[in-house]
Scaffold this motif. Structure first.
Motif, PDB file in Angstrom:
ATOM      1  N   VAL A 234      41.788  36.368  28.646  1.00  8.09           N
ATOM      2  CA  VAL A 234      42.217  36.638  30.022  1.00  8.09           C
ATOM      3  C   VAL A 234      43.674  36.277  30.295  1.00  8.09           C
ATOM      4  N   PRO A 235      44.183  35.127  29.843  1.00  8.59           N
ATOM      5  CA  PRO A 235      45.565  34.772  30.195  1.00  8.59           C
ATOM      6  C   PRO A 235      46.619  35.752  29.705  1.00  8.59           C
ATOM      7  N   SER A 236      46.387  36.414  28.578  1.00 11.62           N
ATOM      8  CA  SER A 236      47.451  37.190  27.941  1.00 11.62           C
ATOM      9  C   SER A 236      47.346  38.701  28.128  1.00 11.62           C
ATOM     10  N   LEU A 237      46.289  39.185  28.702  1.00 11.65           N
ATOM     11  CA  LEU A 237      46.098  40.635  28.812  1.00 11.65           C
ATOM     12  C   LEU A 237      46.859  41.207  30.004  1.00 11.65           C
ATOM     13  N   PRO A 238      47.186  42.514  29.957  1.00 10.77           N
ATOM     14  CA  PRO A 238      47.718  43.177  31.149  1.00 10.77           C
ATOM     15  C   PRO A 238      46.715  43.073  32.294  1.00 10.77           C
ATOM     16  N   ARG A 239      47.196  43.164  33.495  1.00 12.69           N
ATOM     17  CA  ARG A 239      46.339  42.917  34.662  1.00 12.69           C
ATOM     18  C   ARG A 239      45.060  43.754  34.666  1.00 12.69           C
ATOM     19  N   TYR A 240      45.214  45.061  34.412  1.00 10.52           N
ATOM     20  CA  TYR A 240      44.046  45.933  34.536  1.00 10.52           C
ATOM     21  C   TYR A 240      42.990  45.623  33.475  1.00 10.52           C
ATOM     22  N   ARG A 241      43.414  45.006  32.369  1.00 12.02           N
ATOM     23  CA  ARG A 241      42.466  44.582  31.347  1.00 12.02           C
ATOM     24  C   ARG A 241      41.968  43.161  31.615  1.00 12.02           C
ATOM     25  N   ALA A 242      42.838  42.304  32.121  1.00  8.20           N
ATOM     26  CA  ALA A 242      42.465  40.905  32.363  1.00  8.20           C
ATOM     27  C   ALA A 242      41.304  40.814  33.340  1.00  8.20           C
ATOM     28  N   GLY A 243      41.335  41.615  34.400  1.00  2.80           N
ATOM     29  CA  GLY A 243      40.258  41.578  35.376  1.00  2.80           C
ATOM     30  C   GLY A 243      38.931  42.003  34.776  1.00  2.80           C
ATOM     31  N   MET A 244      38.942  43.062  33.978  1.00  9.31           N
ATOM     32  CA  MET A 244      37.707  43.541  33.353  1.00  9.31           C
ATOM     33  C   MET A 244      37.141  42.484  32.401  1.00  9.31           C
ATOM     34  N   VAL A 245      37.986  41.888  31.580  1.00  8.79           N
ATOM     35  CA  VAL A 245      37.518  40.898  30.613  1.00  8.79           C
ATOM     36  C   VAL A 245      37.051  39.625  31.325  1.00  8.79           C
ATOM     37  N   ALA A 246      37.722  39.241  32.407  1.00 10.85           N
ATOM     38  CA  ALA A 246      37.268  38.101  33.194  1.00 10.85           C
ATOM     39  C   ALA A 246      35.876  38.354  33.760  1.00 10.85           C
ATOM     40  N   SER A 247      35.634  39.560  34.229  1.00 12.81           N
ATOM     41  CA  SER A 247      34.323  39.916  34.754  1.00 12.81           C
ATOM     42  C   SER A 247      33.256  39.869  33.665  1.00 12.81           C
ATOM     43  N   ILE A 248      33.614  40.278  32.454  1.00 17.08           N
ATOM     44  CA  ILE A 248      32.678  40.213  31.330  1.00 17.08           C
ATOM     45  C   ILE A 248      32.370  38.761  30.979  1.00 17.08           C
ATOM     46  N   ALA A 249      33.395  37.911  30.974  1.00 15.44           N
ATOM     47  CA  ALA A 249      33.162  36.480  30.726  1.00 15.44           C
ATOM     48  C   ALA A 249      32.203  35.909  31.763  1.00 15.44           C
ATOM     49  N   ALA A 250      32.402  36.283  33.025  1.00 12.18           N
ATOM     50  CA  ALA A 250      31.520  35.804  34.087  1.00 12.18           C
ATOM     51  C   ALA A 250      30.110  36.351  33.922  1.00 12.18           C
ATOM     52  N   GLY A 251      30.001  37.599  33.445  1.00 12.57           N
ATOM     53  CA  GLY A 251      28.678  38.178  33.196  1.00 12.57           C
ATOM     54  C   GLY A 251      27.936  37.434  32.107  1.00 12.57           C
ATOM     55  N   CYS A 252      28.656  37.052  31.044  1.00 13.05           N
ATOM     56  CA  CYS A 252      28.031  36.252  29.984  1.00 13.05           C
ATOM     57  C   CYS A 252      27.596  34.897  30.521  1.00 13.05           C
ATOM     58  N   ALA A 253      28.426  34.280  31.349  1.00 11.53           N
ATOM     59  CA  ALA A 253      28.080  32.992  31.943  1.00 11.53           C
ATOM     60  C   ALA A 253      26.861  33.112  32.855  1.00 11.53           C
ATOM     61  N   ALA A 254      26.757  34.241  33.559  1.00 11.42           N
ATOM     62  CA  ALA A 254      25.599  34.466  34.423  1.00 11.42           C
ATOM     63  C   ALA A 254      24.335  34.630  33.590  1.00 11.42           C
ATOM     64  N   LEU A 255      24.431  35.338  32.476  1.00 12.19           N
ATOM     65  CA  LEU A 255      23.278  35.471  31.583  1.00 12.19           C
ATOM     66  C   LEU A 255      22.834  34.108  31.068  1.00 12.19           C
TER      67      LEU A 255
ATOM     68  N   ALA B 251      30.719  35.228  22.937  1.00 19.41           N
ATOM     69  CA  ALA B 251      31.352  36.305  23.702  1.00 19.41           C
ATOM     70  C   ALA B 251      32.056  35.763  24.935  1.00 19.41           C
ATOM     71  N   ARG B 252      31.418  34.813  25.610  1.00 18.37           N
ATOM     72  CA  ARG B 252      32.041  34.217  26.801  1.00 18.37           C
ATOM     73  C   ARG B 252      33.336  33.514  26.426  1.00 18.37           C
ATOM     74  N   LYS B 253      33.298  32.715  25.360  1.00 15.75           N
ATOM     75  CA  LYS B 253      34.489  31.974  24.937  1.00 15.75           C
ATOM     76  C   LYS B 253      35.611  32.925  24.532  1.00 15.75           C
ATOM     77  N   GLN B 254      35.260  33.975  23.802  1.00 17.74           N
ATOM     78  CA  GLN B 254      36.269  34.932  23.357  1.00 17.74           C
ATOM     79  C   GLN B 254      36.897  35.648  24.545  1.00 17.74           C
ATOM     80  N   ALA B 255      36.069  36.062  25.493  1.00 21.19           N
ATOM     81  CA  ALA B 255      36.591  36.758  26.672  1.00 21.19           C
ATOM     82  C   ALA B 255      37.477  35.838  27.502  1.00 21.19           C
ATOM     83  N   GLU B 256      37.034  34.613  27.729  1.00 21.56           N
ATOM     84  CA  GLU B 256      37.845  33.667  28.497  1.00 21.56           C
ATOM     85  C   GLU B 256      39.206  33.444  27.831  1.00 21.56           C
ATOM     86  N   GLY B 257      39.215  33.399  26.501  1.00 23.16           N
ATOM     87  CA  GLY B 257      40.464  33.167  25.793  1.00 23.16           C
ATOM     88  C   GLY B 257      41.450  34.310  25.899  1.00 23.16           C
TER      89      GLY B 257
END
Length: 312
Positions: free
Chosen positions: A123-144, A115-121
């Motif tokens: 982030v570069p291409s999403l619209p801003r309002y989606r990129a931030g949310m997905v980046a936060s999810i990637a960070a949440g997976c990394a924190a877990l 999930a972390r790898k998929q979310a990180e991948g």
């Protein structure tokens, strides 16, 4: 002989005008018949399916690790579902194990890495309002991952470096100034807490301080290259709570890391530049992981912030 002309009869100018008018009418008619929205599959739908499956799998297990995963991934699923439902784009054909609930902690460990790898991948291409949310999810997976050896600890974030490409836009420069302010504060915090922490934490303090100094320098270089004047540190910082012992010192460090995560998420929210997003994502994940380690040390509940950088 039939008497037909040997050369084709050319249409009149009025015929051309009539044909042109009909063609002009066909364009808006075709547009009116089009669906008016993106018919491609929603790239967030697989992330949602995986998060929902992880919640189901974690809830079927026992232990603190499974509970932490269930809580955080439920927050991820809720955020993703709101956005996927909002756009209501076609659902992609299910592929791979996204819909299969993991049945063990080892399975959760693998799923978090995926999930972390998929979310990180994404982030570069999403619209801003989606990129931030997905980046936060990637960070949440990394924190877990960071929260437990049984969940794999995971890889540290990549280095925070000056992105290659054009200078910062005015909007991005303002966000980087805010990140610089957070880095100044974090550097000061690490200097303060060293006086309150046992010697066993000196390595963590040294590494954290060095990382924030590097980030500070990166921010200053980006801003200078864009013709902006990097802001300096404040003359003094006031902790939200008095620092009197090791626990309060650890809590302050965790707070500084959370502030840095929020500032770097703000950079992702305010740029379309993929290289700058990558720099900011690495900084966000790095702070999420360090913050988790410090929260675990002083017994914060919960240890893991589900979506680092997001406002409550």
């Amino acid at each position: 002989m039939t008497g037909r002309p040997t050369e084709p009869t050319l249409p009149s100018r009025r015929t051309f005008l009539r044909a042109g008018a009909l063609a002009a009418l066909a364009v808006p008619l075709a547009a009116a018949c089009s669906p008016g929205y993106d018919e491609s599959p929603d790239p967030l739908a697989p992330l949602l399916s995986a998060a929902e499956a992880d919640v189901a799998g974690a809830k079927a297990l026992t232990g603190a690790e499974a509970e932490a995963v269930a809580t955080a991934r439920a927050a991820h699923a809720a955020a993703l579902k709101t956005e996927v439902d909002r756009l209501n784009r076609p659902k992609p054909t299910q592929s791979g194990p996204a819909g299969n609930a993991p049945s063990s902690l080892e399975g959760l460990k693998e799923r978090l890495a995926q999930a972390r790898k998929q979310a990180e991948g994404l982030v570069p291409s999403l619209p801003r309002y989606r990129a931030g949310m997905v980046a936060s999810i990637a960070a949440g997976c990394a924190a877990l991952q960071q929260s437990s050896d049984q969940l794999g600890r995971g890889d540290d974030a990549g280095p925070v470096t000056v992105p290659a490409g054009p200078p910062l836009s005015q909007e991005a420069a303002e966000a980087v100034q805010q990140a610089l302010a957070a880095e100044h504060a974090a550097t000061w915090v690490y200097g303060l807490v060293s006086a309150y922490l046992p010697a066993a934490f000196s390595g963590a303090v040294t590494r954290g301080s060095a990382e924030h100094v590097k980030r500070r320098d990166v921010c200053e270089r980006m801003l200078s290259a864009a013709g902006q004047s990097p802001a300096g540190p404040e003359a003094a910082y006031v902790p939200p709570k008095p620092v009197t012992d090791a626990n309060s010192a650890m809590e302050l460090v965790a707070t500084a890391e959370a502030d840095a995560a929020a500032a770097w998420l703000g950079v992702i929210d305010r740029t379309d530049d993929t290289a700058l997003r990558a720099t900011a994502l690495n900084a966000l994940i790095g702070s999420a992981r360090r913050g988790t380690a410090w929260r675990a040390e002083f017994g914060a509940k919960p240890v893991v912030i589900a979506m680092p950088g997001q406002t409550a």
